[in-house]
Design a protein around this motif. Sequence first.
Motif, mmCIF file in Angstrom:
data_model
loop_
_atom_site.group_PDB
_atom_site.id
_atom_site.type_symbol
_atom_site.label_atom_id
_atom_site.label_comp_id
_atom_site.label_asym_id
_atom_site.label_seq_id
_atom_site.Cartn_x
_atom_site.Cartn_y
_atom_site.Cartn_z
ATOM 1 N N TYR A 81 61.058 96.637 106.266
ATOM 2 C CA TYR A 81 60.542 96.050 105.014
ATOM 3 C C TYR A 81 60.489 94.543 105.096
ATOM 4 C CZ TYR A 81 61.163 100.849 103.838
ATOM 5 O OH TYR A 81 61.064 102.223 103.879
ATOM 6 N N LEU A 82 61.432 93.957 105.863
ATOM 7 C CA LEU A 82 61.351 92.515 106.127
ATOM 8 C C LEU A 82 60.047 92.211 106.862
ATOM 9 C CD1 LEU A 82 62.920 89.635 106.767
ATOM 10 C CD2 LEU A 82 63.149 90.678 108.998
ATOM 11 N N ARG A 83 59.730 93.064 107.841
ATOM 12 C CA ARG A 83 58.540 92.800 108.661
ATOM 13 C C ARG A 83 57.246 92.958 107.878
ATOM 14 N NH1 ARG A 83 60.830 95.441 114.268
ATOM 15 N NH2 ARG A 83 62.398 93.824 114.552
ATOM 16 N N ARG A 84 57.299 93.717 106.795
ATOM 17 C CA ARG A 84 56.092 93.825 105.965
ATOM 18 C C ARG A 84 55.862 92.560 105.152
ATOM 19 N NH1 ARG A 84 56.652 100.190 104.112
ATOM 20 N NH2 ARG A 84 57.090 100.893 106.223
ATOM 21 N N GLU A 85 56.921 91.730 105.058
ATOM 22 C CA GLU A 85 56.789 90.469 104.315
ATOM 23 C C GLU A 85 56.198 89.374 105.182
ATOM 24 O OE1 GLU A 85 57.376 89.800 101.170
ATOM 25 O OE2 GLU A 85 58.088 91.806 100.649
ATOM 26 N N LEU A 86 56.151 89.618 106.498
ATOM 27 C CA LEU A 86 55.527 88.611 107.343
ATOM 28 C C LEU A 86 54.548 89.288 108.280
ATOM 29 C CD1 LEU A 86 57.401 88.738 110.244
ATOM 30 C CD2 LEU A 86 58.990 87.690 108.681
ATOM 31 N N ASN A 160 49.398 93.566 104.636
ATOM 32 C CA ASN A 160 50.397 93.808 103.591
ATOM 33 C C ASN A 160 50.656 92.590 102.697
ATOM 34 O OD1 ASN A 160 51.100 96.594 103.983
ATOM 35 N ND2 ASN A 160 51.939 95.972 105.949
ATOM 36 N N LYS A 161 49.671 91.687 102.626
ATOM 37 C CA LYS A 161 49.800 90.465 101.832
ATOM 38 C C LYS A 161 51.138 89.784 102.094
ATOM 39 C CE LYS A 161 46.726 92.016 98.200
ATOM 40 N NZ LYS A 161 46.697 93.373 97.659
ATOM 41 N N PRO A 162 51.373 89.369 103.335
ATOM 42 C CA PRO A 162 52.692 88.827 103.689
ATOM 43 C C PRO A 162 52.929 87.468 103.050
ATOM 44 C CG PRO A 162 51.171 88.491 105.495
ATOM 45 C CD PRO A 162 50.433 89.303 104.475
ATOM 46 N N ALA A 163 54.237 87.120 102.969
ATOM 47 C CA ALA A 163 54.603 85.797 102.454
ATOM 48 C C ALA A 163 54.213 84.725 103.459
ATOM 49 C CB ALA A 163 56.101 85.739 102.198
ATOM 50 N N PHE A 164 54.359 85.025 104.724
ATOM 51 C CA PHE A 164 53.828 84.092 105.712
ATOM 52 C C PHE A 164 53.461 84.784 107.025
ATOM 53 C CE2 PHE A 164 58.265 84.066 106.879
ATOM 54 C CZ PHE A 164 58.331 83.721 108.224
ATOM 55 N N ILE A 165 52.655 84.051 107.803
ATOM 56 C CA ILE A 165 52.184 84.563 109.083
ATOM 57 C C ILE A 165 52.982 83.900 110.195
ATOM 58 C CG2 ILE A 165 50.236 84.575 110.680
ATOM 59 C CD1 ILE A 165 49.296 86.222 108.590
ATOM 60 N N LEU A 166 53.450 84.711 111.098
ATOM 61 C CA LEU A 166 54.164 84.214 112.252
ATOM 62 C C LEU A 166 53.225 84.381 113.432
ATOM 63 C CD1 LEU A 166 57.195 83.423 112.412
ATOM 64 C CD2 LEU A 166 57.611 85.693 113.312
ATOM 65 N N ALA A 167 52.728 83.252 113.957
ATOM 66 C CA ALA A 167 51.748 83.372 115.040
ATOM 67 C C ALA A 167 52.391 82.876 116.329
ATOM 68 C CB ALA A 167 50.501 82.566 114.704
ATOM 69 N N ASP A 168 52.506 83.781 117.294
ATOM 70 C CA ASP A 168 53.167 83.427 118.545
ATOM 71 C C ASP A 168 52.114 83.082 119.592
ATOM 72 O OD1 ASP A 168 54.934 83.053 120.550
ATOM 73 O OD2 ASP A 168 55.690 85.116 120.625
ATOM 74 N N GLU A 169 51.878 81.789 119.752
ATOM 75 C CA GLU A 169 50.846 81.286 120.668
ATOM 76 C C GLU A 169 49.518 82.016 120.515
ATOM 77 O OE1 GLU A 169 52.079 80.509 124.619
ATOM 78 O OE2 GLU A 169 54.165 80.301 124.016
ATOM 79 N N PRO A 170 48.956 81.970 119.341
ATOM 80 C CA PRO A 170 47.726 82.747 119.088
ATOM 81 C C PRO A 170 46.538 82.233 119.888
ATOM 82 C CG PRO A 170 48.166 81.266 117.265
ATOM 83 C CD PRO A 170 49.354 81.174 118.177
ATOM 84 N N ALA A 188 42.769 78.074 106.949
ATOM 85 C CA ALA A 188 42.186 78.588 105.696
ATOM 86 C C ALA A 188 43.161 79.526 105.003
ATOM 87 C CB ALA A 188 40.872 79.301 106.000
ATOM 88 N N ILE A 189 43.837 80.311 105.811
ATOM 89 C CA ILE A 189 44.817 81.245 105.247
ATOM 90 C C ILE A 189 45.952 80.473 104.568
ATOM 91 C CG2 ILE A 189 46.636 82.890 105.893
ATOM 92 C CD1 ILE A 189 44.657 83.916 108.045
ATOM 93 N N ALA A 190 46.414 79.402 105.257
ATOM 94 C CA ALA A 190 47.484 78.582 104.683
ATOM 95 C C ALA A 190 47.046 77.971 103.364
ATOM 96 C CB ALA A 190 47.893 77.500 105.673
ATOM 97 N N LYS A 191 45.812 77.541 103.314
ATOM 98 C CA LYS A 191 45.289 76.923 102.106
ATOM 99 C C LYS A 191 45.266 77.906 100.941
ATOM 100 C CE LYS A 191 42.482 73.138 102.571
ATOM 101 N NZ LYS A 191 41.249 72.580 103.185
ATOM 102 N N GLU A 192 45.040 79.163 101.276
ATOM 103 C CA GLU A 192 45.037 80.214 100.248
ATOM 104 C C GLU A 192 46.448 80.519 99.734
ATOM 105 O OE1 GLU A 192 42.383 82.211 98.958
ATOM 106 O OE2 GLU A 192 41.242 80.517 99.737
ATOM 107 N N GLY A 193 47.471 79.951 100.369
ATOM 108 C CA GLY A 193 48.822 80.154 99.863
ATOM 109 C C GLY A 193 49.745 80.930 100.778
ATOM 110 N N THR A 194 49.201 81.494 101.851
ATOM 111 C CA THR A 194 50.054 82.214 102.805
ATOM 112 C C THR A 194 50.491 81.232 103.891
ATOM 113 O OG1 THR A 194 48.725 84.181 102.438
ATOM 114 C CG2 THR A 194 50.205 84.214 104.330
ATOM 115 N N SER A 195 51.781 80.934 103.957
ATOM 116 C CA SER A 195 52.249 79.951 104.938
ATOM 117 C C SER A 195 52.049 80.468 106.354
ATOM 118 C CB SER A 195 53.730 79.667 104.742
ATOM 119 O OG SER A 195 54.036 79.613 103.379
ATOM 120 N N VAL A 196 51.930 79.531 107.293
ATOM 121 C CA VAL A 196 51.769 79.921 108.692
ATOM 122 C C VAL A 196 52.777 79.163 109.541
ATOM 123 C CG1 VAL A 196 50.209 79.962 110.675
ATOM 124 C CG2 VAL A 196 49.300 80.346 108.370
#
Lengths: 239, 302
Positions: A81-86, A160-170, A188-196
């Motif tokens: 469930y933690l992982r669904r938040e990111l 899952n509309k996460p609180a933030f995106i964790l990008a590992d060397e995308p 653009a995603i960050a601007k929409e409110g989802t932190s990266v």
Amino acid sequence: METENSIFWIKEGEIRQGDALVLKSVNLHLEKGEFVYLIGRTGSGKSSLLKTIYGELKLSAGTGKVAQFDLNTIRQKEIPYLRRELGIVFQDFQLLSDRTIMENLKFVMRATGWKGKKEILQRGEEVLSLVGLDHKGDKMPNQLSGGEQQRVSIARALINKPAFILADEPTGNLDPETSKEIMTVLLAIAKEGTSVLMATHDLSIMEQFPSRTIRVDNQTVTELNPMNQFDPFSQVSFE
Amino acid sequence: MSILALEMGRIANRGQKGLKTAYVATIVGIVIVLFILGTVSWFVLGLNNLKDDKIQSFEIDLFFDNSVNNLELGIIEEEIAQKDYSHTALYRSAEEAWDKIKEDIGGGDTALAVLDNENPLNQSIVMTLNKSYFKLDSMKWIEAELMREYEGRILEVSYPETIFSEYNQGIQKAVYFMLFLSALLLFVAIAMINNTIRLALFSKRFLIKTMQLVGATPGFIRRPFFMSAIGQGLLSGLIAGTMVLGLIFLLQTYNPMFLNMTDLKLFFIVLGGIIVFGILITLTSTYFALRKYLRLNLDKLY
């Protein structure tokens, strides 16, 4: 450090792999809608930090929170469930090559408890259009370019509309032009409110899209200059 | 890139092939275990059936003095029939007993001529035992009990002692050996299931890693493994059941007694038993194998 808008924070955190100390006095926080780079050499403990954030490793000391989950006391059962938040975006995309793009997205939705065919299809189309891949749902992963595949994996992370995106060397596997394209999507995603939070080695990208930067080094994390005043070539040395 | 992709595809294919072989080997292993268990249990059930019939028709003669009158014997017959240990109790007059002996011995009067054709027998009550009392110890106790209760009227409790030991030995050793063998095979089957699961996890490690990282619950990851475990158990049970049925018919062609030993109902009990047991084996060992491997850090699986 901990504010109302904090998506996640760690205070005086300590991370161990088995008995070996990897990182200590980790102080880190991420605000809603922020875009943050995470840099550090291979073996510096960057991966361990990311693992801690997505629940693969526990904090051995200090405190921390991701969304509503406490990183010290999180139970094995709560980790899914933690992982669904990111949303996690990998360097190597990690798409399932035996099924179409839409099936890839549907698979994740079913795995995370989505019910109802209509909702699933609707959300799938939504996230694809967020990353500019409308009408590509029927394609197989190998029919898409690397940049498109990475955009699919971003779409998948957004499901899952996460609180933030964790990008590992995308952008690690992509050419400079395509990398820019991916950065645009992420910003653009960050601007929409989802932190990266983006782990990277790509200095030219950091120069083109300057933002808050955190460095993992000497068994700890340090904040580099304030936002937008950062010259990677003067502050980061990769010998 | 494309060479790498090709190579990875080839590795994946090899994994799939190995996995298929492992599944087949697992099913063969479980089928053998279930077949032996099924045969043993059918044999034991059949023999028990046969034994119970035989045992409960085995006659014990209670001879009474000829001075005891019919009315009294009628009451005694009733009393004995009520006892826990008796299956049936029937009055037999001296004449009837004499006729039966003559019939059993056959040859008519010649052999019995020595006795001048005079009936040496007394009137009796013929009792058959309840199967749970069919032991020498119990029989001795019953004898003592009867002699005490009808003292003065009862003359003798007559039965051949050896019959008890004959019935209760013999097959048991064979059954124990078969059970030992199937326990051994069970162990092998569980090890094979474990190995299959490991292969399956290995060939699906990317899928599983993706599932874990996007937040799939362990239950969701396990479900397909459990489904295939149930399938394997069901399939193995059916194959093993068919083999047991085949064996019965094969034995039947040699000796018709085998089919008499059992009825179809008994076979269906065995079939149901081995299917349930097969599913139980595959499910529990899958559960434990998965618990072990899913707890491992996925990095270590590579």
